[in-house]
Design a protein around this motif. Structure first.
Motif, mmCIF file in Angstrom:
data_model
loop_
_atom_site.group_PDB
_atom_site.id
_atom_site.type_symbol
_atom_site.label_atom_id
_atom_site.label_comp_id
_atom_site.label_asym_id
_atom_site.label_seq_id
_atom_site.Cartn_x
_atom_site.Cartn_y
_atom_site.Cartn_z
ATOM 1 N N PHE A 1 0.925 -1.673 0.186
ATOM 2 C CA PHE A 1 -0.095 -0.108 -0.600
ATOM 3 C C PHE A 1 0.910 1.183 0.150
ATOM 4 C CE2 PHE A 1 -2.191 -3.553 1.719
ATOM 5 C CZ PHE A 1 -3.606 -3.631 1.102
ATOM 6 N N PRO A 2 1.052 1.815 -1.378
ATOM 7 C CA PRO A 2 2.263 3.028 -1.575
ATOM 8 C C PRO A 2 1.615 4.126 -0.731
ATOM 9 C CG PRO A 2 0.262 2.953 -2.970
ATOM 10 C CD PRO A 2 0.297 1.784 -2.550
ATOM 11 N N ILE B 1 5.517 2.558 5.897
ATOM 12 C CA ILE B 1 5.928 0.645 6.151
ATOM 13 C C ILE B 1 5.277 -0.083 7.281
ATOM 14 C CG2 ILE B 1 8.280 -0.804 6.485
ATOM 15 C CD1 ILE B 1 9.526 2.252 4.296
ATOM 16 N N ALA B 2 5.310 1.052 8.635
ATOM 17 C CA ALA B 2 5.095 0.195 9.483
ATOM 18 C C ALA B 2 3.641 -0.135 9.450
ATOM 19 C CB ALA B 2 5.435 0.951 11.015
ATOM 20 N N GLU B 3 2.713 0.786 9.045
ATOM 21 C CA GLU B 3 1.100 0.068 8.929
ATOM 22 C C GLU B 3 1.321 -0.389 7.599
ATOM 23 O OE1 GLU B 3 -0.040 5.459 9.566
ATOM 24 O OE2 GLU B 3 0.211 4.477 7.583
ATOM 25 N N GLN C 1 8.623 6.183 6.821
ATOM 26 C CA GLN C 1 8.181 7.074 5.226
ATOM 27 C C GLN C 1 6.949 6.113 4.729
ATOM 28 O OE1 GLN C 1 11.849 7.071 3.315
ATOM 29 N NE2 GLN C 1 12.163 7.946 4.875
ATOM 30 N N ALA C 2 5.929 7.046 3.956
ATOM 31 C CA ALA C 2 5.439 5.808 3.256
ATOM 32 C C ALA C 2 5.852 4.955 2.373
ATOM 33 C CB ALA C 2 4.651 7.402 1.963
ATOM 34 N N ALA C 3 5.510 3.785 2.054
ATOM 35 C CA ALA C 3 5.893 2.611 1.449
ATOM 36 C C ALA C 3 6.029 3.303 -0.056
ATOM 37 C CB ALA C 3 4.974 1.528 1.637
ATOM 38 N N GLY C 4 5.334 3.940 -1.206
ATOM 39 C CA GLY C 4 5.401 4.026 -2.381
ATOM 40 C C GLY C 4 6.788 4.861 -2.587
ATOM 41 N N THR C 5 7.258 4.675 -1.655
ATOM 42 C CA THR C 5 8.693 6.398 -1.683
ATOM 43 C C THR C 5 9.625 4.461 -1.627
ATOM 44 O OG1 THR C 5 9.523 6.027 0.814
ATOM 45 C CG2 THR C 5 7.788 8.232 -0.465
ATOM 46 N N LEU C 6 9.733 3.752 -1.063
ATOM 47 C CA LEU C 6 10.976 2.870 -1.451
ATOM 48 C C LEU C 6 11.281 2.171 -2.045
ATOM 49 C CD1 LEU C 6 9.637 -0.153 1.511
ATOM 50 C CD2 LEU C 6 11.729 1.895 1.674
ATOM 51 N N SER C 7 12.465 1.577 -3.369
ATOM 52 C CA SER C 7 12.694 1.397 -4.440
ATOM 53 C C SER C 7 12.068 0.243 -4.349
ATOM 54 C CB SER C 7 14.065 0.851 -4.341
ATOM 55 O OG SER C 7 14.759 -0.289 -3.860
ATOM 56 N N GLY C 8 11.918 -0.389 -6.147
ATOM 57 C CA GLY C 8 11.152 -2.098 -6.257
ATOM 58 C C GLY C 8 11.916 -2.423 -5.268
ATOM 59 N N GLY C 9 13.161 -3.211 -5.192
ATOM 60 C CA GLY C 9 13.497 -4.244 -4.458
ATOM 61 C C GLY C 9 13.208 -4.474 -2.954
ATOM 62 N N GLN D 1 10.915 -2.631 -1.557
ATOM 63 C CA GLN D 1 9.148 -3.172 -1.220
ATOM 64 C C GLN D 1 8.780 -4.142 -1.613
ATOM 65 O OE1 GLN D 1 6.606 -0.758 -4.222
ATOM 66 N NE2 GLN D 1 7.354 1.130 -3.815
ATOM 67 N N GLN D 2 9.985 -5.168 -2.634
ATOM 68 C CA GLN D 2 9.760 -6.494 -2.663
ATOM 69 C C GLN D 2 9.876 -6.922 -0.902
ATOM 70 O OE1 GLN D 2 9.064 -8.613 -5.053
ATOM 71 N NE2 GLN D 2 8.877 -9.996 -2.984
ATOM 72 N N MET D 3 11.331 -6.350 -0.114
ATOM 73 C CA MET D 3 11.392 -6.971 0.890
ATOM 74 C C MET D 3 9.952 -6.654 1.857
ATOM 75 S SD MET D 3 14.998 -4.759 1.139
ATOM 76 C CE MET D 3 16.530 -5.837 0.475
ATOM 77 N N LEU D 4 9.664 -5.166 1.257
ATOM 78 C CA LEU D 4 8.236 -5.082 2.455
ATOM 79 C C LEU D 4 7.207 -6.575 2.304
ATOM 80 C CD1 LEU D 4 6.427 -3.513 4.409
ATOM 81 C CD2 LEU D 4 6.036 -1.909 2.625
ATOM 82 N N ALA D 5 6.803 -6.612 0.829
ATOM 83 C CA ALA D 5 5.609 -7.908 0.834
ATOM 84 C C ALA D 5 6.443 -8.711 1.650
ATOM 85 C CB ALA D 5 6.076 -7.251 -1.084
ATOM 86 N N MET D 6 7.513 -9.012 1.552
ATOM 87 C CA MET D 6 7.831 -10.900 2.857
ATOM 88 C C MET D 6 7.419 -10.315 3.918
ATOM 89 S SD MET D 6 11.094 -11.870 -0.052
ATOM 90 C CE MET D 6 12.117 -13.158 1.276
ATOM 91 N N GLY D 7 8.202 -8.947 4.748
ATOM 92 C CA GLY D 7 8.104 -9.094 5.682
ATOM 93 C C GLY D 7 6.605 -8.759 5.788
ATOM 94 N N ARG D 8 6.081 -7.975 5.269
ATOM 95 C CA ARG D 8 4.909 -8.336 5.515
ATOM 96 C C ARG D 8 3.281 -9.109 5.291
ATOM 97 N NH1 ARG D 8 0.672 -5.156 1.254
ATOM 98 N NH2 ARG D 8 1.209 -7.281 0.106
ATOM 99 N N ALA D 9 3.915 -10.513 4.378
ATOM 100 C CA ALA D 9 4.072 -11.603 4.364
ATOM 101 C C ALA D 9 4.052 -12.605 5.471
ATOM 102 C CB ALA D 9 3.960 -12.971 3.242
#
Ligand code: ATP
Length: 238
Positions: free
Chosen positions: A91-92, A96-98, A133-141, A143-151
């Protein structure tokens, strides 16, 4: 011993087009299993079916000994099957915490959730540094880390990763692959879909090569890495 995940003769169709044509495989607890294959082989369709997002036309899926037939997607998450989808879907506008909090939406143990958020920051320090920070400001890689962390926030028994290396620089890809090895060492069971056959086969206990909806070849990752037909077709060798 029964496997954590058992897929038997699974078929999935989009209308009249059959995308998965009777595949069978299993994932033992503690293993990393990979599905590799070219575009359109049916890998994503398989993961989306396991998550309950698509309905199989026939076949059986047993997760932790229970059939998943007819179980809704949110219930499947609560049974312990988490999916980090292709294209990430973070969710951009949320921080990141949210985003990490959202991965724990089925949990009520506040202290445990905080502990697991910290674990995600330990695994991926950049997420901790930029937590507000808003997750949309992360680089592609990232964001991938965030997606893994979220899962991981749903404390899955099985973590399914769909193309975690897609679009990443070699360094980022290396980091993601190292994290998969680390998660396995911590006891996480992983089903990994990858186009990067070299990387996936190097770390998988078991690998299945998919072609137009079927499994063409199966074996330990390192064995397939040395298989001549795999090298020609998927590793670009003559
Ligand atoms: P990719 O790496 O490109 O995602 P894949 O192995 O994951 O490939 P799938 O995305 O599962 O393959 O696609 C399998 C087949 O199903 C393809 O022929 C694809 O065109 C088709 N397909 C996928 N999604 C749909 C859809 N929503 N409607 C119709 N056909 C679809």
């Amino acid at each position: 011993m029964t496997a954590l995940l058992e897929v038997e003769d699974l078929r999935v169709a989009y209308g009249k087009i059959e995308a998965v044509k009777g595949i069978s495989f299993s994932v033992e607890a503690g293993q990393v299993v990979t599905l590799i294959g070219t575009n359109g082989a049916g890998k994503t369709t398989t993961l989306r079916t396991l998550s309950g997002l698509l309905k199989p036309s026939s076949g059986q899926i047993l997760f932790d000994g229970k059939p998943l037939h007819g179980v809704p997607a949110h219930k499947i998450v609560s049974l312990g099957l988490a999916h980090s989808p292709e294209g990430r879907h973070i969710f951009p506008r949320l921080t990141i915490a949210e985003n990490l909090q959202l991965g724990a939406f089925l949990r009520t143990d506040k202290a445990g959730i905080e502990k697991d958020i910290q674990r995600a920051y330990d695994l991926f320090p950049i997420l901790g540094e930029r937590r507000k920070q808003a997750a949309g400001t992360l680089s592609g890689g990232e964001q991938q880390m965030l997606a893994m962390g979220r899962a991981l926030m749903s404390q899955p028994k099985l973590l399914m990763l769909d193309e975690p290396s897609m679009g990443l620089s070699p360094i980022m890809m290396q980091k993601i692959m190292e994290t998969i090895v680390e998660l396995k060492a911590q006891g996480t069971t992983i089903l990994l879909v990858e186009q990067n056959a070299q990387a996936a086969l190097s770390l998988a206990d078991e690998a299945h090569v998919m072609e137009v909806g079927t499994i063409k070849l199966s074996g330990p990752g390192r064995e397939l890495l040395h298989d001549e037909s795999v090298r020609k077709t998927y590793l670009g060798e003559d």
